[in-house]
Design an enzyme around this catalytic site. Sequence first.
Site, PDB file in Angstrom:
ATOM      1  N   TYR A 188       0.838  -1.197   0.000  1.00 43.21           N
ATOM      2  CA  TYR A 188       0.000   0.000   0.000  1.00 43.21           C
ATOM      3  C   TYR A 188       0.875   1.251   0.000  1.00 43.21           C
ATOM      4  O   TYR A 188       1.865   1.342   0.725  1.00 43.21           O
ATOM      5  CB  TYR A 188      -0.911   0.030   1.217  1.00 43.21           C
ATOM      6  CG  TYR A 188      -2.029  -0.986   1.198  1.00 43.21           C
ATOM      7  CD1 TYR A 188      -2.288  -1.771   0.078  1.00 43.21           C
ATOM      8  CD2 TYR A 188      -2.845  -1.177   2.311  1.00 43.21           C
ATOM      9  CE1 TYR A 188      -3.313  -2.698   0.068  1.00 43.21           C
ATOM     10  CE2 TYR A 188      -3.871  -2.101   2.311  1.00 43.21           C
ATOM     11  CZ  TYR A 188      -4.100  -2.862   1.187  1.00 43.21           C
ATOM     12  OH  TYR A 188      -5.116  -3.783   1.191  1.00 43.21           O
TER      13      TYR A 188
ATOM     14  N   LEU B  60     -18.925  -1.808  -0.005  1.00 44.87           N
ATOM     15  CA  LEU B  60     -19.872  -0.980  -0.767  1.00 44.87           C
ATOM     16  C   LEU B  60     -19.667  -1.105  -2.267  1.00 44.87           C
ATOM     17  O   LEU B  60     -20.212  -0.316  -3.038  1.00 44.87           O
ATOM     18  CB  LEU B  60     -19.754   0.492  -0.348  1.00 44.87           C
ATOM     19  CG  LEU B  60     -19.943   0.810   1.135  1.00 44.87           C
ATOM     20  CD1 LEU B  60     -19.966   2.311   1.363  1.00 44.87           C
ATOM     21  CD2 LEU B  60     -21.218   0.172   1.680  1.00 44.87           C
TER      22      LEU B  60
ATOM     23  N   LEU C 176     -22.981   0.691  -3.736  1.00 39.14           N
ATOM     24  CA  LEU C 176     -23.982   0.426  -2.700  1.00 39.14           C
ATOM     25  C   LEU C 176     -24.065   1.567  -1.695  1.00 39.14           C
ATOM     26  O   LEU C 176     -24.698   1.431  -0.654  1.00 39.14           O
ATOM     27  CB  LEU C 176     -23.643  -0.883  -1.979  1.00 39.14           C
ATOM     28  CG  LEU C 176     -23.702  -2.151  -2.840  1.00 39.14           C
ATOM     29  CD1 LEU C 176     -23.099  -3.341  -2.093  1.00 39.14           C
ATOM     30  CD2 LEU C 176     -25.139  -2.448  -3.245  1.00 39.14           C
ATOM     31  N   GLY C 177     -23.450   2.671  -2.016  1.00 40.59           N
ATOM     32  CA  GLY C 177     -23.407   3.794  -1.091  1.00 40.59           C
ATOM     33  C   GLY C 177     -24.313   4.953  -1.465  1.00 40.59           C
ATOM     34  O   GLY C 177     -24.065   6.089  -1.076  1.00 40.59           O
ATOM     35  N   GLY C 178     -25.374   4.667  -2.243  1.00 35.19           N
ATOM     36  CA  GLY C 178     -26.293   5.733  -2.651  1.00 35.19           C
ATOM     37  C   GLY C 178     -25.835   6.472  -3.882  1.00 35.19           C
ATOM     38  O   GLY C 178     -26.062   7.675  -4.022  1.00 35.19           O
TER      39      GLY C 178
END
Length: 323
Positions: free
Chosen positions: A53, A213, A218-220
């Site tokens: 990372y 998500l 899936l977070g709007g």
Amino acid sequence: MQYTHLGRSGLKVSRLCLGTMNFGPQTDEATAHSIMDSALDSGINFFDTANVYGGAGHRGWTEEIIGRWFAKGGERRERTVLATKLYGTMTDRPNESKLSALNIRRALDASLKRLQTDYIDIYQFHHIDRDTPWDEIWQAIEVAVQQGKILYSGSSNFAGWHIAQAQEAARRRNYTGLVSEQSIYNLFRRELELEVIPAAQQYGLGLIPWSPLQGGLLGGVLKKEEQGVRRAEGRALETLKKHEDQIRQYEDFADELGHAPGDVALAWLLHQPAVTAPIVGPRTQEQLDAAIRALDVSLNEDALKRLDDIFPGHRPAPEDYAW
């Protein structure tokens, strides 16, 4: 905060895991440190990272940021269950990737130095290494355990038969083997239900889902697009167009429940029996606060069935496709 055991191990971790992949490339160090402090203050004791990372130009950057946070003291390290990973290529040298005994030794020592700690709680294999025998892998891990450098081992992105292979090899050595599997799992992506989840349950591994998500789908995402808050691009836009009706049903149902779509997606994962802790990877404090909110969302049987209707899942193999 709620806590549970990681698989069948005696280790207790929070029901949310703080993912740190954004620290460095997308979140500056000061903000990352603030987010980690807030996570600890809220009771999240489970942090996940990886040696790669930081991006291609600065692999290890995220571990360095976490290490400097530990160095501030205040029992930050003692209060944290720390998980990191190895497998990915760190340099162009031939032995600086995958799971050879040599790379396990070198990568572990390098992670410990960057993280400014003398041990890793959960050392995870970021991917299956098809070129290295399990006896070599487990021997190297056993040495690291004896040296006090790691306590537990976990896998990531393994198939069900990889988990079985790893655990049977460990059993022959009278070794514990894996305690966790980290993989993509969410309402949108439920392939794990075919074989990975049954294998994890059979062998006592705790499941740590990443991308809960599904990259924001899936977070709007539809409501955010309509409000001009966010605009999907590239592959995300293609997926959104393909599944727009399904996502709209989901967002409308979240409205019926009186919760934000992202809260419902995390709550659904927390209701799955194999799941220990979804990984939330906030870039900002606001995103961390939103993830913590999902712990208070309760879904009854009717709500869970409705979500299954919108996002059909899988039965374990072979019943899912045979008899």
